[in-house]
Design an enzyme around this catalytic site. Structure first.
Site, PDB file in Angstrom:
ATOM      1  N   CYS A   2      71.781  79.014  55.548  1.00 39.19           N
ATOM      2  CA  CYS A   2      73.153  79.396  55.849  1.00 39.19           C
ATOM      3  C   CYS A   2      73.359  79.452  57.366  1.00 39.19           C
ATOM      4  CB  CYS A   2      73.572  80.736  55.272  1.00 39.19           C
ATOM      5  SG  CYS A   2      73.431  80.831  53.490  1.00 39.19           S
ATOM      6  N   ARG A  27      71.533  74.055  58.541  1.00 42.11           N
ATOM      7  CA  ARG A  27      70.941  75.264  57.975  1.00 42.11           C
ATOM      8  C   ARG A  27      71.289  75.467  56.502  1.00 42.11           C
ATOM      9  NH1 ARG A  27      69.249  78.765  62.027  1.00 42.11           N
ATOM     10  NH2 ARG A  27      69.210  80.407  60.486  1.00 42.11           N
ATOM     11  N   TRP A  75      73.662  77.762  51.941  1.00 38.87           N
ATOM     12  CA  TRP A  75      72.568  77.286  51.085  1.00 38.87           C
ATOM     13  C   TRP A  75      72.482  78.336  49.984  1.00 38.87           C
ATOM     14  CZ3 TRP A  75      67.875  78.837  49.096  1.00 38.87           C
ATOM     15  CH2 TRP A  75      67.048  77.813  48.598  1.00 38.87           C
ATOM     16  N   ASN A 101      74.152  85.670  55.560  1.00 40.00           N
ATOM     17  CA  ASN A 101      72.957  84.847  55.387  1.00 40.00           C
ATOM     18  C   ASN A 101      71.847  85.796  54.965  1.00 40.00           C
ATOM     19  OD1 ASN A 101      70.778  83.092  55.635  1.00 40.00           O
ATOM     20  ND2 ASN A 101      70.633  83.348  57.855  1.00 40.00           N
ATOM     21  N   GLY A 102      71.172  85.491  53.860  1.00 40.18           N
ATOM     22  CA  GLY A 102      70.091  86.357  53.403  1.00 40.18           C
ATOM     23  C   GLY A 102      70.258  86.698  51.940  1.00 40.18           C
ATOM     24  N   GLU A 480      50.860  65.871  55.745  1.00 37.89           N
ATOM     25  CA  GLU A 480      52.158  65.826  56.430  1.00 37.89           C
ATOM     26  C   GLU A 480      52.917  64.547  56.054  1.00 37.89           C
ATOM     27  OE1 GLU A 480      53.942  67.881  57.823  1.00 37.89           O
ATOM     28  OE2 GLU A 480      55.348  66.771  59.069  1.00 37.89           O
ATOM     29  N   LYS A 484      56.587  64.595  54.198  1.00 41.85           N
ATOM     30  CA  LYS A 484      57.766  63.899  54.740  1.00 41.85           C
ATOM     31  C   LYS A 484      58.370  62.978  53.681  1.00 41.85           C
ATOM     32  CE  LYS A 484      58.539  65.690  57.602  1.00 41.85           C
ATOM     33  NZ  LYS A 484      57.782  66.689  58.321  1.00 41.85           N
ATOM     34  N   GLU A 487      60.209  65.000  50.886  1.00 41.37           N
ATOM     35  CA  GLU A 487      61.485  65.647  51.224  1.00 41.37           C
ATOM     36  C   GLU A 487      62.570  64.645  51.589  1.00 41.37           C
ATOM     37  OE1 GLU A 487      60.241  67.297  55.673  1.00 41.37           O
ATOM     38  OE2 GLU A 487      61.647  68.454  54.508  1.00 41.37           O
ATOM     39  N   HIS A 503      36.815  63.186  42.658  1.00 39.83           N
ATOM     40  CA  HIS A 503      36.789  64.441  41.897  1.00 39.83           C
ATOM     41  C   HIS A 503      38.070  64.612  41.092  1.00 39.83           C
ATOM     42  CE1 HIS A 503      33.085  65.509  43.920  1.00 39.83           C
ATOM     43  NE2 HIS A 503      33.665  65.112  45.049  1.00 39.83           N
ATOM     44  N   LYS A 600      67.207  73.765  56.841  1.00 40.44           N
ATOM     45  CA  LYS A 600      66.283  73.694  57.967  1.00 40.44           C
ATOM     46  C   LYS A 600      65.464  74.970  58.139  1.00 40.44           C
ATOM     47  CE  LYS A 600      64.600  71.895  61.735  1.00 40.44           C
ATOM     48  NZ  LYS A 600      63.581  70.865  61.531  1.00 40.44           N
TER      49      LYS A 600
HETATM   50  O1  M6R Z   1      60.771  76.865  61.210  1.00 35.18           O
HETATM   51  P1  M6R Z   1      59.409  76.759  60.613  1.00 35.18           P
HETATM   52  O2  M6R Z   1      58.502  75.898  61.418  1.00 35.18           O
HETATM   53  O3  M6R Z   1      58.784  78.088  60.330  1.00 35.18           O
HETATM   54  O4  M6R Z   1      59.623  76.021  59.222  1.00 35.18           O
HETATM   55  C1  M6R Z   1      58.568  75.854  58.329  1.00 35.18           C
HETATM   56  C2  M6R Z   1      58.915  74.866  57.240  1.00 35.18           C
HETATM   57  O5  M6R Z   1      60.007  75.310  56.501  1.00 35.18           O
HETATM   58  C3  M6R Z   1      59.236  73.473  57.797  1.00 35.18           C
HETATM   59  O6  M6R Z   1      58.201  72.995  58.595  1.00 35.18           O
HETATM   60  C4  M6R Z   1      59.484  72.461  56.657  1.00 35.18           C
HETATM   61  O7  M6R Z   1      58.316  72.276  55.922  1.00 35.18           O
HETATM   62  C5  M6R Z   1      59.991  71.142  57.220  1.00 35.18           C
HETATM   63  N1  M6R Z   1      61.351  70.941  56.817  1.00 35.18           N
HETATM   64  C6  M6R Z   1      59.249  69.954  56.748  1.00 35.18           C
HETATM   65  O8  M6R Z   1      59.720  68.790  57.347  1.00 35.18           O
END
Ligand code: M6R
Length: 605
Positions: A2, A27, A75, A101-102, A480, A484, A487, A503, A600
């Site tokens: 949010c 956000r 969100w 937000n929260g 990683e 990527k 998502e 395994h 985000k």
């Molecule tokens: O703001 P932060 O680094 O704490 O966020 C952590 C994760 O939410 C963030 O890295 C998320 O996994 C990314 N969107 C991945 O691309």
């Protein structure tokens, strides 16, 4: 999660509020709304719509003149993404509006109490309880919105940033925060409140931090911050170090692409003044010699950066390191004491899981040395020491430049620990420092060669599953790469350690399964082992896309990267993985910067 913005001042409020929402849309983007104070005592002007901000913008014609207002991009947590559930929420007179937000954990009991008092609820949100509660409290405080907010905060459980306006007090906005971000933008004849500084960066570079359980009361030319008891607190002002252009796309099709291409600079900025070692003052107050264990915590991409950090710290500083998903760490109540160095990694500095895990460890006595990209955010504020990454604002939901900056920060931190503890040799230290200095140029070289990835990625656009293999620091790189792709492309993707294949995971390999292999540095022991793993999956029909610093005959497609020290290789190897995910999202028609279901900054647990 949010985005929240408030504006009061000389301009027509719609424009800065909308501009703030555009910048904060990363956000949360499942609905958006705005409330403006138009005329003293009249009902507020209110519009809100499900869907992206564009849906709301498309109906904004003939908006009345106003000089104060609040806006929200959501969100969803409680209640689906509908027009009715969108914020702002208003009281039954339509004169008090609130955005949030929260999560309000005690909203069910509040709603029952308020319904019994005669309040009529329209939405399924937890937030609506707060607007009715605030309405009653304001009346009890003779129309003082700030006093009412202080009282209401004392009755809420959970996490919140709240902003409220009332039409009886045009020009006044009251905000509060607990475990959720809120900053004040200090303007000239105008003031701002927002989830982060990007919302008002085009208007002012002066910002004020707000602490836990603080209430802020702004007009066009006054800012009063108090605690919940009403004690006035001093302003903690800081200057924002980047400008509005950093939060704009600047000719790129997407923020993600811009951020991928910014990596040579963000890495160089993170290294500036640090390649010959971190200043000892950075950890003043932490007895690094006495540390017996390091625990790194983070979520998602930040967790993956932490895994790379473990390899470096254990090797260069000879300390045992655990890397934990922040969301799991706190709830298993691990043993922690004052000999534990906790390293939270966070781009935003507001991730609730990381923050809560950090608070847990701190209460048990751990010393906290955080790695963060956002000045003034909660995680660095509550740390004993901070190593800031200088990646600049990262707007795309998928993290790219923040990740490589986090890797660089972990190398710097590992070197620092190695030196302070007298473990690392001068030769190795010099070699790593030299290689770090060369990294921005090498990332630049990688970026110059990624064009063919566009066509290559399209070949695999209908694959049902993509596997990523790596060993040593190539393993977190594989994780990683898979994250990527998940998502952005919404494809099944998994990262595996090469040695784990036999395994279980090798059963996933079928004719034509794409396998992205991150090859260890040429001639290293693990390069041979990984080459064997590649043969094993190839024999079962896999198509190999290898990322390597040397020729590899067994690869069906080879992506060459420059050589660097083996521990630093993830910084180079991850760049093609970012580009592949970006291209795959486009090939599959997905929204690159705002992938579905995500936000985000994850500020709820
Ligand atoms: O703001 P932060 O680094 O704490 O966020 C952590 C994760 O939410 C963030 O890295 C998320 O996994 C990314 N969107 C991945 O691309």
């Amino acid at each position: 999660m949010c985005g929240i913005v408030g504006y009061t001042g000389k301009e027509s409020a719609l424009s800065p509020v909308l501009e703030g929402l555009r910048r904060l849309e990363y956000r949360g983007y499942d609905s958006a709304g705005i409330a403006l104070v138009v005329k003293k005592g009249d009902p507020l002007w209110l519009e809100k719509r499900a869907g992206k901000l564009g849906n709301l913008e498309s109906i904004l014609d003939s908006v009345p003149e106003s000089h104060s207002g609040i806006g929200h991009t959501r969100w969803a947590t409680h209640g689906g993404p509908t027009d009715v559930n969108a914020h702002p929420h208003v009281d039954n007179e339509g004169k008090l509006a609130l955005i949030h937000n929260g999560i309000i954990e005690n909203y069910v009991e509040l709603k029952a109490m308020l319904t019994a008092r005669g309040h009529i609820f329209k939405s399924e949100t937890d937030t609506e309880s707060v607007v009715h509660l605030l309405s009653d409290a304001r009346k009890a405080h003779n129309g003082d919105l700030a006093a009412a907010m202080r009282e209401v905060c004392g009755e809420l459980r959970g996490s919140f940033t709240l902003l409220a306006v009332h039409s009886d007090e045009p020009g006044r906005i009251v905000g509060a925060r607990r475990n959720s971000p809120l900053v004040v933008g200090v303007g000239d004849g105008e003031n701002f409140l927002a989830s982060d500084v990007s919302a008002f960066i085009a208007h002012t570079k002066r910002a004020l931090e707000l602490g836990q359980d603080e209430v802020v009361d702004i007009t066009a030319d006054s800012i009063v911050i108090t605690d919940l008891a009403g004690t006035v607190l001093p302003h903690r002002e800081y200057e924002i170090s980047w400008d509005a252009s950093a939060a704009e796309r600047g000719g790129y099709a997407h923020f993600m692409l811009k951020e991928i291409y910014e990596q040579p600079k963000s890495i160089a900025d993170t290294l500036i003044g640090r390649t010959a070692g971190l200043d000892a003052s950075i950890t003043a107050g932490i007895d690094l010699q006495g540390i017996e264990k390091v625990v790194i915590i983070g979520c998602g991409t930040a967790y993956n950066a932490g895994l790379v950090g473990k390899y470096a710290i254990e090797k260069w500083a000879n300390i045992s390191v655990d890397v934990e998903l922040a969301s799991e760490y706190r709830y298993r109540e691990p043993s922690v004491d004052n000999k534990t160095l906790l390293i939270p990694i966070s781009q935003s500095g507001e991730t609730m899981d990381t923050l809560m895990a950090m608070r847990y460890a701190r209460e048990k006595g751990a010393r906290v040395f955080s790695v963060c990209n956002t000045n003034g955010s909660t995680i660095p504020r509550e740390s004993d020491a901070v190593l800031y990454t200088h990646a600049g604002p990262e707007i795309a939901v998928a993290s790219t430049k923040a990740f490589t900056a986090q890797l660089v920060a972990m190398y710097l931190l590992a070197l620092h620990l190695g030196k302070v503890r007298g473990f690392i040799s001068a030769d190795l230290e010099n070699e790593i420092e030299r290689e770090l200095t060369d990294l921005p140029g090498k990332v630049e070289q990688v970026l110059e060669t990624v064009e063919p990835l566009r066509a290559l990625t399209r070949q695999f656009k209908d694959a049902t599953s993509v596997l990523f293999l790596g060993r040593h620091v190539g393993f977190p790189t594989a994780l990683e790469g898979a994250l990527k792709l998940k998502e952005l492309a919404y494809m099944h993707a998994e990262g595996f350690a090469g040695g784990e294949l036999k395994h279980g995971p090798i059963a996933l390999i079928d004719q034509g399964t794409p396998v992205v292999a991150i090859m260890p540095t040429e001639n290293s022991l693990l390069a041979e082992k990984m080459a064997s793993n590649i043969q094993e999956v190839k024999a079962r029909g896999a198509i190999i896309i290898a990322i390597a610093d040397a020729p590899l005959a067994s690869a069906d497609h080879l992506i060459r990267i420059p050589k660097t020290h083996e521990f630093l290789q993830p910084v180079l190897a991850v760049v093609p993985l970012q580009v592949i995910s970006y291209e795959m999202a486009i090939a599959r028609g997905n929204d690159v910067d705002q992938p579905r279901n995500l936000a985000k900054s994850v500020t709820v647990e």
